[in-house]
Design a protein around this motif. Structure first.
Motif, short mmCIF file in Angstrom:
data_model
loop_
_atom_site.label_atom_id
_atom_site.label_comp_id
_atom_site.label_asym_id
_atom_site.label_seq_id
_atom_site.Cartn_x
_atom_site.Cartn_y
_atom_site.Cartn_z
N ASN A 120 -3.54 6.06 4.41
CA ASN A 120 -4.34 7.16 4.95
C ASN A 120 -5.81 6.96 4.65
O ASN A 120 -6.67 7.22 5.50
N ASP A 121 -6.14 6.52 3.43
CA ASP A 121 -7.53 6.29 3.05
C ASP A 121 -8.15 5.17 3.90
O ASP A 121 -9.29 5.28 4.34
N ALA A 122 -7.39 4.09 4.13
CA ALA A 122 -7.89 2.99 4.97
C ALA A 122 -8.11 3.48 6.39
O ALA A 122 -9.10 3.12 7.04
N MET A 165 0.83 -1.20 0.00
CA MET A 165 0.00 0.00 0.00
C MET A 165 0.87 1.25 0.00
O MET A 165 1.87 1.31 0.69
N THR A 166 0.42 2.25 -0.74
CA THR A 166 1.08 3.55 -0.74
C THR A 166 0.68 4.28 0.54
O THR A 166 -0.27 3.89 1.23
N PHE A 183 -11.67 3.55 8.40
CA PHE A 183 -11.84 2.93 9.70
C PHE A 183 -12.34 3.95 10.73
O PHE A 183 -13.25 3.68 11.51
N LYS A 184 -11.75 5.14 10.70
CA LYS A 184 -12.17 6.18 11.65
C LYS A 184 -13.64 6.54 11.43
O LYS A 184 -14.40 6.66 12.39
N LYS A 185 -14.06 6.66 10.18
CA LYS A 185 -15.46 6.98 9.88
C LYS A 185 -16.38 5.89 10.41
O LYS A 185 -17.39 6.17 11.05
N ALA A 186 -16.03 4.62 10.17
CA ALA A 186 -16.85 3.51 10.64
C ALA A 186 -16.91 3.49 12.17
O ALA A 186 -17.97 3.23 12.75
#
Length: 91
Positions: free
Chosen positions: A37-39, A31-32, A43-46
């Protein structure tokens, strides 16, 4: 006086342990930094959404999908999108 590296190490040590099984759900191979950061943002949103739903269940006194207890007048009536400001921006 603690160096910056020691402060970071101390702060990282305080973070909760994340089970490897959970990490594997987000891992898509190499992963870049952007993908990581997107993952993390997903996760933070969920986590925030689950926390808000749990707070609502606690406030109302019953879980989603359950029948509303008779004496209660407050009830679930749908949902709307919410924006939460975090240290990393909006979620």
């Amino acid at each position: 006086m603690l160096t910056k590296a020691k402060r970071v190490a101390r702060d990282v040590a305080k973070l909760p342990s994340i089970p490897k099984e959970l990490v594997s759900l987000f891992l898509t191979g190499p992963m870049t930094g952007e993908a990581i950061n997107d993952a993390g943002a997903a996760f933070k949103k969920a986590l925030i959404e689950a926390s808000l739903n749990a707070e609502l269940s606690h406030h109302l006194g019953y879980a989603p999908g359950s029948d509303k207890p008779e004496p209660l007048t407050n009830h679930r009536n749908g949902s709307t999108a919410k924006t939460v400001l975090t240290g990393d921006g909006k979620c």
